[in-house]
Design an enzyme around this catalytic site. Structure first.
Site, PDB file in Angstrom:
ATOM      1  N   CYS A 151       1.082  -1.545  -0.070  1.00  0.00           N
ATOM      2  CA  CYS A 151      -0.158   0.065   0.205  1.00  0.00           C
ATOM      3  C   CYS A 151       0.995   1.556  -0.348  1.00  0.00           C
ATOM      4  O   CYS A 151       0.573   2.379  -0.724  1.00  0.00           O
ATOM      5  CB  CYS A 151      -0.810  -0.442   1.478  1.00  0.00           C
ATOM      6  SG  CYS A 151      -0.019  -0.293   2.704  1.00  0.00           S
TER       7      CYS A 151
HETATM    8  N1  LIG Z   1      -4.685  -3.800   5.400  1.00  0.00           N
HETATM    9  C1  LIG Z   1      -4.143  -3.116   4.209  1.00  0.00           C
HETATM   10  O1  LIG Z   1      -4.224  -1.870   3.472  1.00  0.00           O
HETATM   11  C2  LIG Z   1      -2.979  -3.736   3.272  1.00  0.00           C
HETATM   12  C3  LIG Z   1      -2.768  -5.224   3.320  1.00  0.00           C
HETATM   13  N2  LIG Z   1      -2.127  -5.521   2.850  1.00  0.00           N
HETATM   14  C4  LIG Z   1      -1.208  -7.122   2.766  1.00  0.00           C
HETATM   15  O2  LIG Z   1      -2.602  -8.199   2.279  1.00  0.00           O
HETATM   16  C5  LIG Z   1      -2.712  -9.091   3.311  1.00  0.00           C
HETATM   17  C6  LIG Z   1      -4.298  -9.181   4.283  1.00  0.00           C
HETATM   18  O3  LIG Z   1      -4.478  -7.995   4.609  1.00  0.00           O
HETATM   19  P1  LIG Z   1      -5.684  -8.251   5.069  1.00  0.00           P
HETATM   20  O4  LIG Z   1      -7.007  -8.160   5.027  1.00  0.00           O
HETATM   21  O5  LIG Z   1      -5.296  -6.195   5.876  1.00  0.00           O
HETATM   22  O6  LIG Z   1      -5.626  -8.782   6.970  1.00  0.00           O
HETATM   23  P2  LIG Z   1      -6.981  -8.907   7.818  1.00  0.00           P
HETATM   24  O7  LIG Z   1      -5.362  -9.232   8.972  1.00  0.00           O
HETATM   25  O8  LIG Z   1      -7.613  -8.241   7.646  1.00  0.00           O
HETATM   26  O9  LIG Z   1      -7.032 -10.702   7.273  1.00  0.00           O
HETATM   27  C7  LIG Z   1      -6.230 -11.597   6.847  1.00  0.00           C
HETATM   28  C8  LIG Z   1      -6.899 -12.973   6.500  1.00  0.00           C
HETATM   29  O10 LIG Z   1      -5.907 -14.070   6.893  1.00  0.00           O
HETATM   30  C9  LIG Z   1      -6.740 -15.120   6.885  1.00  0.00           C
HETATM   31  N3  LIG Z   1      -6.289 -16.389   8.237  1.00  0.00           N
HETATM   32  C10 LIG Z   1      -4.836 -15.964   8.519  1.00  0.00           C
HETATM   33  N4  LIG Z   1      -4.335 -17.186   9.224  1.00  0.00           N
HETATM   34  C11 LIG Z   1      -4.278 -17.421   8.216  1.00  0.00           C
HETATM   35  C12 LIG Z   1      -3.700 -19.181   8.615  1.00  0.00           C
HETATM   36  N5  LIG Z   1      -2.585 -19.578   9.286  1.00  0.00           N
HETATM   37  N6  LIG Z   1      -4.244 -19.714   7.017  1.00  0.00           N
HETATM   38  C13 LIG Z   1      -4.913 -19.659   6.700  1.00  0.00           C
HETATM   39  N7  LIG Z   1      -5.621 -17.911   6.612  1.00  0.00           N
HETATM   40  C14 LIG Z   1      -5.678 -17.215   7.545  1.00  0.00           C
HETATM   41  C15 LIG Z   1      -7.597 -14.630   8.046  1.00  0.00           C
HETATM   42  O11 LIG Z   1      -8.926 -15.532   7.709  1.00  0.00           O
HETATM   43  P3  LIG Z   1      -9.910 -15.893   9.379  1.00  0.00           P
HETATM   44  O12 LIG Z   1     -10.415 -14.806  10.185  1.00  0.00           O
HETATM   45  O13 LIG Z   1     -10.047 -17.755   8.968  1.00  0.00           O
HETATM   46  O14 LIG Z   1      -8.242 -16.450  10.083  1.00  0.00           O
HETATM   47  C16 LIG Z   1      -7.995 -13.274   7.341  1.00  0.00           C
HETATM   48  O15 LIG Z   1      -9.412 -13.617   5.677  1.00  0.00           O
HETATM   49  C17 LIG Z   1      -1.017  -9.321   4.159  1.00  0.00           C
HETATM   50  O16 LIG Z   1      -0.685  -9.574   4.182  1.00  0.00           O
HETATM   51  C18 LIG Z   1      -0.787  -7.285   3.524  1.00  0.00           C
HETATM   52  O17 LIG Z   1      -0.073  -7.109   4.732  1.00  0.00           O
HETATM   53  C19 LIG Z   1      -1.535  -5.401   1.187  1.00  0.00           C
HETATM   54  C20 LIG Z   1      -1.499  -3.632   1.052  1.00  0.00           C
HETATM   55  C21 LIG Z   1      -2.754  -3.083   1.871  1.00  0.00           C
HETATM   56  C1  LIG Z   2      -0.630   1.208   9.542  1.00  0.00           C
HETATM   57  C2  LIG Z   2      -0.669  -0.205   9.575  1.00  0.00           C
HETATM   58  O1  LIG Z   2       0.039  -0.919  10.392  1.00  0.00           O
HETATM   59  N1  LIG Z   2       0.044  -1.133   7.852  1.00  0.00           N
HETATM   60  C3  LIG Z   2       0.864  -1.962   7.551  1.00  0.00           C
HETATM   61  C4  LIG Z   2       0.680  -1.631   5.933  1.00  0.00           C
HETATM   62  C5  LIG Z   2      -0.436  -2.107   5.145  1.00  0.00           C
HETATM   63  C6  LIG Z   2       0.083  -3.654   4.869  1.00  0.00           C
HETATM   64  O2  LIG Z   2      -0.842  -4.828   4.973  1.00  0.00           O
HETATM   65  O3  LIG Z   2       1.299  -3.738   4.134  1.00  0.00           O
HETATM   66  P1  LIG Z   2       1.351  -3.871   2.763  1.00  0.00           P
HETATM   67  O4  LIG Z   2       1.612  -3.166   1.289  1.00  0.00           O
HETATM   68  O5  LIG Z   2       3.111  -4.820   2.505  1.00  0.00           O
HETATM   69  O6  LIG Z   2       0.260  -5.289   2.599  1.00  0.00           O
HETATM   70  C7  LIG Z   2       2.323  -1.736   8.019  1.00  0.00           C
HETATM   71  O7  LIG Z   2       2.698  -0.742   8.478  1.00  0.00           O
HETATM   72  O8  LIG Z   2       2.918  -3.010   8.690  1.00  0.00           O
END
Ligand SMILES: NC(=O)C1=CN([C@@H]2O[C@H](COP(=O)(O)OP(=O)(O)OC[C@H]3O[C@@H](n4cnc5c(N)ncnc54)[C@H](OP(=O)(O)O)[C@@H]3O)[C@@H](O)[C@H]2O)C=CC1
Ligand SMILES: CC(=O)N[C@@H](CCC(=O)OP(=O)(O)O)C(=O)O
Length: 352
Positions: free
Chosen positions: A155
């Site tokens: 992000c």
């Molecule tokens: N949030 C953001 O702004 C951004 C996030 N990302 C990346 O995207 C990915 C997802 O982020 P985000 O949606 O925020 O995360 P969340 O914490 O909201 O969701 C994580 C998901 O992963 C699942 N999960 C966790 N552990 C396991 C496991 N051992 N096996 C299977 N499923 C699992 C959870 O399922 P359950 O509930 O069933 O345990 C849940 O659905 C991360 O790698 C993050 O860094 C990238 C860009 C931006």
């Molecule tokens: C506010 C906050 O905690 N932000 C996350 C970045 C968001 C994220 O999930 O990072 P990816 O884009 O690499 O998946 C952090 O600083 O690690």
């Protein structure tokens, strides 16, 4: 096209913030049909139990991660999981003929040693990793088009790299002077409970974190180096902002030619992004607000030159859950599949 004729798609990590955004976008996509949802703690529940407001549109069970079973049911798989899990599953999905889009950091690095040292995870999938393409279409559209595996951009890197790309590609700045000051809403930390993201902890307060050590630093540096054709190090400081969604990234660098003025830079930016419908370069003296990007796949850029210091300043705004995550992944899928790039991508905010 009937749902049966559409391409079957799986979402692993469906219960998370990335998962629900993917569901929202893919339900509106004319070429795909969601056929599988995976998770961990939510296994055994229905997606509609977790998100009752979408029960009228989707009601699939959340299932265990069994790559063989996923590949039997889906041709395209989105992995929206904590870092370190996608690299255990993606090789098996690829071997079964799936196309894979990973939203975590696992497939963003060309040099696995960099990943291993910053993410403290060891990797045994070097060959698969070497085929992954960095998922930022405005930089690597051509490579994404031929890829089976895309490591979708982070992000903060998305917001920062779109601001820096014209400067680096056209050699307009001294790369060693890049400073990135970025702010994110709390949804950037995901849906899993974390003390620092509680309303009582985050509300009414603003704090920097990960100073000189945030894991997005090497990711930004890798792509900056590729754009500049030389090794680039950046100073990156993220901040947690007491709001739910959005990233504002302000980028500073010294201009090589101190005679350049903002009108020159604006002309360069508008020309550079003239064919990129998801990057909106704002008019002179206009700078973006995060709320403009909420719910959209857009990145807004505002450009300024401080002739007193010889620095260019670019302000970039995105929705971290959209252009920073889920909608960018859908954009990558559209490109991988040879579909119209804009399918199912929102271009207007829901915000007033
Ligand atoms: N949030 C953001 O702004 C951004 C996030 N990302 C990346 O995207 C990915 C997802 O982020 P985000 O949606 O925020 O995360 P969340 O914490 O909201 O969701 C994580 C998901 O992963 C699942 N999960 C966790 N552990 C396991 C496991 N051992 N096996 C299977 N499923 C699992 C959870 O399922 P359950 O509930 O069933 O345990 C849940 O659905 C991360 O790698 C993050 O860094 C990238 C860009 C931006
Ligand atoms: C506010 C906050 O905690 N932000 C996350 C970045 C968001 C994220 O999930 O990072 P990816 O884009 O690499 O998946 C952090 O600083 O690690």
């Amino acid at each position: 096209m009937s749902p049966q004729e559409r391409v079957p798609v799986g979402i692993v990590g469906a219960s998370g913030y990335g998962g629900i955004q993917l569901v929202r976008l893919l339900l509106e996509h004319p070429m795909v049909n969601i056929t599988y949802m995976g998770g961990s703690g939510s296994v055994g529940q229905n997606f509609a139990d977790l998100y009752p407001h979408v029960a009228h549109a989707v009601n699939l069970p959340i299932e265990n991660l069994e790559p063989e079973a996923i590949a039997d049911r889906a041709k395209i798989v989105f992995l929206s999981l904590p870092n370190g899990l996608a690299s255990k599953i993606a090789p098996k999905l690829l071997a079964k003929g799936c196309k894979v889009l990973d939203l975590s950091a696992d497939y963003r690095f060309t040099d696995l040693q960099t990943y291993e040292s910053w993410y403290k995870e060891s990797r045994a999938d070097a060959e698969v990793n070497s085929k992954a393409v960095y998922g930022l279409p405005e930089i690597y559209r051509d490579r994404i088009a031929g890829a089976d595996l895309v490591g979708c951009a982070g992000c903060y890197p998305t917001a920062s790299l779109l601001a820096l790309q014209p400067l680096l590609k056209q050699g307009l700045i001294e790369p060693s002077t890049i400073i990135i000051d970025a702010k994110s809403g709390t949804s950037g930390g995901g849906r899993q409970p974390k003390t620092n993201l509680l309303l009582a902890e985050a509300d009414g307060s603003l704090a920097a974190y990960g100073i000189a050590s945030h894991r997005h630093t090497p990711e930004i540096e890798q792509i900056c180096s590729d754009l500049a054709g030389q090794e680039v190090l950046v100073q990156f400081t993220p901040h947690l902002i007491p709001m739910i969604r959005g990233i504002l990234s302000t980028v500073y660098a010294k201009l090589r030619d101190p005679g350049l003025v903002k009108e020159d830079l604006l002309t360069i930016y508008k020309s550079f992004y003239r064919n990129s419908e998801w990057v909106q370069v704002l008019p002179k003296n206009t700078f973006p607000q995060t709320k403009w990007a909420l719910g959209t796949n857009l990145c807004y850029l505002g450009v300024e030159v401080d002739s007193r210091t010889g620095r260019v300043i670019v302000v970039s705004a995105i929705d971290n859950l959209m252009k920073g995550q889920a909608s960018q992944a859908v954009q990558c899928m559209n490109i991988m599949m040879g579909w119209q790039e804009s399918l199912a991508l929102p271009r207007l905010t829901f915000y007033p």
